[in-house]
Design a protein around this motif. Structure first.
Motif, short mmCIF file in Angstrom:
data_model
loop_
_atom_site.label_atom_id
_atom_site.label_comp_id
_atom_site.label_asym_id
_atom_site.label_seq_id
_atom_site.Cartn_x
_atom_site.Cartn_y
_atom_site.Cartn_z
N PRO A 107 0.83 -1.20 0.00
CA PRO A 107 0.00 0.00 0.00
C PRO A 107 0.86 1.26 0.00
CG PRO A 107 -0.18 -1.20 2.09
CD PRO A 107 0.66 -2.04 1.19
N SER A 108 0.35 2.29 -0.65
CA SER A 108 1.08 3.56 -0.66
C SER A 108 0.84 4.28 0.66
CB SER A 108 0.56 4.41 -1.82
OG SER A 108 0.73 5.78 -1.52
N ALA A 109 1.83 5.10 1.05
CA ALA A 109 1.66 5.87 2.28
C ALA A 109 0.60 6.96 2.10
CB ALA A 109 2.99 6.50 2.70
N GLY A 110 0.32 7.29 0.86
CA GLY A 110 -0.75 8.25 0.60
C GLY A 110 -0.34 9.71 0.64
N GLU A 111 0.91 9.98 0.84
CA GLU A 111 1.38 11.37 0.87
C GLU A 111 2.62 11.48 -0.01
OE1 GLU A 111 0.50 14.29 2.48
OE2 GLU A 111 -1.34 13.42 3.29
N VAL A 112 2.80 12.63 -0.63
CA VAL A 112 4.02 12.90 -1.38
C VAL A 112 4.71 14.10 -0.74
CG1 VAL A 112 5.02 13.53 -3.60
CG2 VAL A 112 3.09 11.94 -3.50
N VAL A 113 5.99 13.94 -0.51
CA VAL A 113 6.76 15.00 0.12
C VAL A 113 7.52 15.76 -0.95
CG1 VAL A 113 8.84 15.39 1.52
CG2 VAL A 113 7.04 13.87 2.35
N SER A 114 7.61 17.05 -0.80
CA SER A 114 8.37 17.86 -1.73
C SER A 114 9.55 18.46 -0.99
CB SER A 114 7.44 18.95 -2.27
OG SER A 114 8.05 19.59 -3.33
N LEU A 115 10.75 18.27 -1.56
CA LEU A 115 11.96 18.62 -0.84
C LEU A 115 12.90 19.37 -1.77
CD1 LEU A 115 13.60 17.79 1.85
CD2 LEU A 115 14.51 15.94 0.45
N THR A 116 13.61 20.35 -1.23
CA THR A 116 14.63 21.00 -2.04
C THR A 116 15.99 20.42 -1.69
OG1 THR A 116 13.33 23.02 -2.00
CG2 THR A 116 15.61 23.22 -2.75
#
Ligand SMILES: *Cc1c(COP(=O)(O)O)cnc(C)c1O
Length: 595
Positions: A96-105
């Motif tokens: 299963p996917s964690a359901g969140e996408v993180v955006s990082l620089t």
């Protein structure tokens, strides 16, 4: 070939209230399932065993690692012992996917990071969710998409990127999921950039890391616990300042510099972790002391490692324990009660495990070993300090002993890191020696390919004696001997790491005496083999009693249930705060008073 998780190993994500999880465990590698190549060796095994005990004991934990799509390699050895590697790709999409996408620089550009969730399910159904970070997302820079592919792969720049993803994206993901842990446990320095993320969290809108104060550093340290795993210098990640600036950017790089994360003008992940933790420990009593000497400015404690009993005990022994003391699966202290079980029943269960080992060797190599002959096991990651060839130091003497005993069998296994030419040379050396000695008849030596979870189990369960020959004091702990102990298998080992605490001579095993040279230590090894081990092996009742001691004395202690309990009591939620402030903290407190 792509690895697919069996459906039985892939339960649907159970609903877990992440906001109630108070401990986040970060590790670059975690051995989650025998079919998943997400670990390389002892560090990942320890992480997995820790989480399995957390699940069994209902601990309020979550864990974070990378997905390692290409896996840690499968080892092939040719007739001369030359190692080659093949990738072991797997498909996390079945999770299963964690359901969140993180955006990082990072690297001066944006990278998106998603995660897959692997549930470690305990004996009573408690779940430890493990989030496996994944950068293989459309829209990411092609280089960045490969960052979570290969465990310990690539160059130092690639590693620093991986550690940035682990630490920074890992914390952000947890926060986006509503998980706000009180304690962050860094399993080795690979995870120490998570402290930067916690530091960034403390900034008010409009502030940058340049505004972070000493007070902020101490506040982050109040949330962090760090376990260091090796006294070998190469085990402590370091990166050039150019790479630090290129990957992390000015703001973060300057903060790391200002808060003491550099050592010898390099970004040093161990120092980052030391600076930002309120608790630091080594993984056995002696290793804590050695680490204290390495880092005199910090206070270093010890928590001795363990292994997850139900993962490592052979099936026939598990059945015996289920009959006699079924609560061992919930509470490992019951192993002490093994003294209430007839030693001969333990010996019988071990015989079944030995049979399985002999069968496995026959299947894999075509070599037919003898089930009644004394069989030694030596398997570990190939590193020079582990001295795989010490057992073969004096081939003539070894052959003589084998002849006198009417037979002796030695089973080797171990992988060298793909870039470790010296390690690969060591495997060839063992092959060469084995080839020379192998012709004597009474002595049989086999080297098994691809030492992994499955083989690690079969070996530690099936051999008669587990051998370990590290050069002191480089073995921080070692855990394979603990697996052996839980299976009633005594150790013959250098007094290093956990064995200093586990060795009761002639009761749980034997110590190889310290010597000034390899030859002297090998001589002690042969003396013990000939003078103490073989005579006892010839007396089945005495041997069975010894097997019982191994489980009752060492199995009841060197397990991750006990270890995790110690982390809770001393590191995570200590009732008595650490009495000794670190000298560094004292200096800071003094400076604060003066200011
Ligand atoms: C247990 C285990 C290790 C770690 O054992 P050490 O005693 O620390 O060498 C490494 N690799 C595998 C496959 C294991 O099962």
């Amino acid at each position: 070939m792509k690895i697919e998780l069996g459906s039985n190993r892939n339960p649907p994500a159970q609903s877990v209230d992440l906001s109630a999880r108070t401990i986040a465990y970060f590790s670059m590698e975690i051995a989650l399932d025998p079919s998943l190549p997400t670990y390389s060796g002892g560090l990942g095994m320890l992480a997995g065993d820790t989480l399995r005990s957390a699940a069994d004991t209902g601990a309020p934990m979550v864990a974070v690692s990378l997905v390692h799509r290409c896996g840690y390699f499968r080892q092939k050895l040719d007739a001369s012992g030359q190692q080659t590697e093949t990738a072991v790709p797997w498909t996390p999409e079945t999770l299963p996917s964690a359901g969140e996408v993180v955006s990082l620089t990072m690297q001066n550009r944006t990278i998106k990071v998603c995660a897959w969730r692997f549930d470690v399910v305990g004996v009573a159904g408690h779940v430890i969710p493990v989030f496996l970070l994944d950068t293989d997302i459309e829209g990411n820079d092609p280089y960045d998409r490969r960052l979570t592919d290969t465990l310990y792969g690539g160059d130092t720049y690639y590693r620093l990127c991986q550690e940035t993803v682990l630490g920074l994206a890992g914390v952000q993901l947890l926060h986006q999921l509503g998980c706000l842990p009180a304690v962050y446990h860094m399993n080795e320095g690979h995870a120490s950039l998570l402290t930067l993320s916690l530091l960034e969290d403390r900034l008010s809108p409009g502030q940058t890391l340049a505004d972070a104060t000493e007070e902020d550093r101490l506040a982050v340290a109040q949330q962090c616990v760090f376990t260091t795993h090796t006294p070998v210098p190469a085990g402590h990640d370091q990166f050039g300042l150019d790479q630090m600036y290129a990957v992390l950017g000015q703001d973060r790089a300057k903060a790391l510099e200002r808060f003491g994360g550099l050592h010898n003008n390099l970004l040093n992940m161990t120092y980052v972790a030391l600076r930002f933790s309120r608790w630091v420990n080594g993984v056995a009593m002696q290793h804590g002391k050695v680490s204290q000497q390495m880092f005199p400015d910090y206070h270093v404690e010890s928590v001795t490692n363990g292994v997850h009993a139900a993962t490592w005990i052979a099936e026939p022994l598990q059945r015996l324990f289920d009959d006699e003391m079924p609560r061992w699966r919930h509470d490992n202290q019951y192993f002490r009660s093994v003294y209430g079980i007839k030693p001969s029943r333990i010996a019988n269960a071990h015989r079944v495990a030995k049979h399985k080992l002999i069968e496995t060797i026959a299947e894999r190599t075509g070599e037919a070993l003898n089930e009644s002959v004394l069989t030694l096991g030596f398997a570990r990651r190939v590193a020079t300090y582990k001295r795989a060839s010490l057992l073969l130091e004096d081939p003539k003497r070894l052959a003589k002993i084998a002849k006198k005993l009417g037979g002796l069998q030695i089973v080797f296994a171990g992988k060298a890191h793909p870039a470790d030419t010296a390690g690969k040379g060591l495997i060839k050396e063992v092959f060469e020696l084995a080839g020379k000695i192998g012709s004597t008849g009474s002595l049989r030596i086999v080297y098994l390919e691809n030492y992994d979870w499955e083989l690690g189990g079969i070996l530690t369960q099936g051999v008669d004696v587990w051998v370990n020959t590290p050069r002191r004091p480089y073995e921080a702990s070692g855990t394979s001997g603990m697996k052996a102990a839980l299976n009633g298998v005594p150790s013959l080992s250098i007094l290093d790491g956990w064995w200093i605490e586990g060795c009761a001579e002639d009761v749980t095993g034997w110590a190889i005496d310290d010597g000034d040279t390899d030859a002297a230590e090998a001589a002690s090894l042969y003396d013990k083999l000939e003078g103490r081990i073989a005579p006892m092996f010839a007396r089945p009742n005495a041997w069975a009693r010894m097997q019982q001691h191994c489980i009752a004395m060492n199995g009841s202690f060197f397990n991750t249930d006990r270890m995790l309990g110690q982390y809770f009591a001393n590191a995570y939620f200590p009732q008595a705060p650490a009495t000794e402030a670190t000298p560094a903290d004292e200096a800071i407190a003094e400076a604060a008073i003066l200011a």
